[in-house]
Write an enzyme that holds these catalytic residues in place. Structure first.
Site, PDB file in Angstrom:
ATOM      1  N   GLU A  47      89.328 -12.218  48.465  1.00 35.99           N
ATOM      2  CA  GLU A  47      88.080 -12.956  48.733  1.00 35.99           C
ATOM      3  C   GLU A  47      87.856 -13.352  50.194  1.00 35.99           C
ATOM      4  OE1 GLU A  47      88.327 -16.234  45.972  1.00 35.99           O
ATOM      5  OE2 GLU A  47      88.172 -14.920  44.242  1.00 35.99           O
ATOM      6  N   GLU A 104      90.009  -8.598  37.076  1.00 34.60           N
ATOM      7  CA  GLU A 104      89.960  -9.950  36.469  1.00 34.60           C
ATOM      8  C   GLU A 104      88.802 -10.031  35.476  1.00 34.60           C
ATOM      9  OE1 GLU A 104      90.061 -13.092  39.416  1.00 34.60           O
ATOM     10  OE2 GLU A 104      91.346 -11.935  40.746  1.00 34.60           O
TER      11      GLU A 104
HETATM   12  C1  GLA Z   1      89.709 -15.787  41.457  1.00 36.85           C
HETATM   13  C2  GLA Z   1      91.171 -15.490  41.720  1.00 36.85           C
HETATM   14  C3  GLA Z   1      91.997 -15.582  40.473  1.00 36.85           C
HETATM   15  C4  GLA Z   1      91.634 -16.776  39.640  1.00 36.85           C
HETATM   16  C5  GLA Z   1      90.163 -16.777  39.361  1.00 36.85           C
HETATM   17  C6  GLA Z   1      89.778 -17.944  38.519  1.00 36.85           C
HETATM   18  O1  GLA Z   1      89.023 -14.767  40.917  1.00 36.85           O
HETATM   19  O2  GLA Z   1      91.378 -14.232  42.295  1.00 36.85           O
HETATM   20  O3  GLA Z   1      93.342 -15.664  40.826  1.00 36.85           O
HETATM   21  O4  GLA Z   1      92.028 -17.944  40.298  1.00 36.85           O
HETATM   22  O5  GLA Z   1      89.500 -16.866  40.598  1.00 36.85           O
HETATM   23  O6  GLA Z   1      90.694 -18.252  37.567  1.00 36.85           O
END
Ligand code: GLA
Length: 367
Positions: free
Chosen positions: A163, A270
């Site tokens: 990020e 994710e």
């Molecule tokens: C981001 C992070 C993850 C997690 C999510 C929320 O996407 O990369 O590790 O913390 O937020 O759970």
């Protein structure tokens, strides 16, 4: 004569019923024995983000049946794993890696450099003053070397930088402490350190909302810079914290194609499909707001899951993994975020670990 004909008839019917039942039982057993990962065997591994508490008893067995890849949800983030300058906390991360090895699952490491869940000490000297770029990069290198080397050969891929792009569409890189102290160099350096520590690991840049056209362009710009500068970045993670509203099929295709055009592999890292529209800021529960998977929302979720998996399968040459963020609707980080206490139902399994209708759409395709 009539009696024996009757007897024969009965026998025939009994046989037919028995064989029908056997076939049905066999089918049910076959289905019961198969997990998500088996349906996707010739496509990509299917993973799940876990904490150590997920790995015992019923849930542990369920994970082994459905998935063939694990990502530690929090255990390898810098804050939890390296809470003080000379102190690492390995227990949780080790237990996830050893569960995976014992049960034949692969592991993605997550993550090495992020602006959240990072310990304060890393940015400060002993008097509380901000450290120099040189000191911070040295600390980043030590951290990455220590963690990556510990799991060398056991973790096949790492989310190296998480990020780094700003939320504001008019800005490029996020104004994190990493950026404030090191400028954009910390990104390339993190990849270099990870590659030194384990030359065989597949190294990822990982981010969210990557399918929104404006964000996709900014992620592309960063990746292109890195690739042109021969930084060892091998792949990009689309976090895929999606919702019923987004991404569209076209946005998803465009994103995969755009990143693949740089020669990078792509993983969905994710995944969840929230039943609420995307919000970033935390806020209290509105009066009357309750979390419920109504049949209307359920239909939309089924359709979204079907749409995205149809697309992902079409790109199996580029896509090297799909990971869900949490095991089932029993617990999801989206129950707390961004609205604390609003139940969400973003995954393929319900609160009793049973497949939802969306699951059947995802596994029901022509192989
Ligand atoms: C981001 C992070 C993850 C997690 C999510 C929320 O996407 O990369 O590790 O913390 O937020 O759970």
């Amino acid at each position: 004569m009539r009696n024996s004909a009757l007897k024969l008839g009965f026998q025939f019917v009994a046989c037919a019923i028995a064989s029908y039942c056997t076939t049905q039982t066999a089918l049910a057993q076959k289905l019961a024995g198969k997990g998500l990962k088996d349906y996707y065997k010739s496509y990509f591994p299917i993973g799940v983000a876990v904490a150590p508490r997920n790995l015992s008893g019923e849930e542990g067995r369920f994970i082994v049946k459905q998935f063939n890849s694990l990502t530690p949800e929090n255990a390898m983030k810098m804050g939890p794993i390296h809470p003080r300058p000379n102190q690492y906390y390995w227990q949780d991360a080790d237990s996830i890696v050893s569960f995976a090895r014992h049960n034949g699952l692969r592991v993605r490491g997550h993550n090495l450099c992020w602006h959240e869940q990072t310990p304060d000490w890393i940015f400060k000297d002993s008097t509380g003053k901000q450290v120099s770029k040189q000191v911070l990069l040295q600390r980043l290198r030590d951290h990455i070397h220590t963690v990556v080397k510990r799991y060398k050969g056991k973790i096949y891929a790492w989310d190296v930088v998480n990020e780094a792009i700003d939320d504001n569409p008019n800005k490029f890189l996020r104004n994190s402490l990493w950026y404030q102290i090191c400028g954009e160099d910390f990104i390339a350096k993190a990849f270099e350190y990870a590659h030194e520590a384990d030359p065989k690991a597949v190294l990822f840049y990982n981010d969210y909302n990557t399918e929104r056209p404006e964000k996709m362009e900014r992620v592309y710009k960063l990746l292109k810079k890195l690739v042109d500068a021969k930084v060892p970045v091998h792949a990009v993670g689309l976090q895929a914290h999606w919702s019923l509203q987004e991404p569209s099929g076209t946005e998803l295709r465009n994103t995969i194609e755009k990143f693949a055009s740089l020669g990078l592999k792509v993983q969905i890292t994710e995944m969840d499909v929230s039943i609420y529209p995307w919000e970033k800021e935390r806020r209290p529960l509105h009066p009357g707001e309750k979390g419920e998977l109504t049949s209307e929302l359920e239909q939309k979720q089924i359709a979204k899951y079907k749409e995205v998996f149809d697309i992902l399968r079409q790109y199996k040459k580029v896509i090297t993994g799909v990971t869900f963020w949490n095991v089932s609707d029993r617990y999801t980080w989206l129950d707390e975020y961004p609205v604390q206490g609003r139940k969400n139902f973003p995954l393929l399994f319900d609160t009793n670990l049973q497949p939802k209708k969306a699951y059947y759409e995802v596994v029901n395709f022509k192989r």
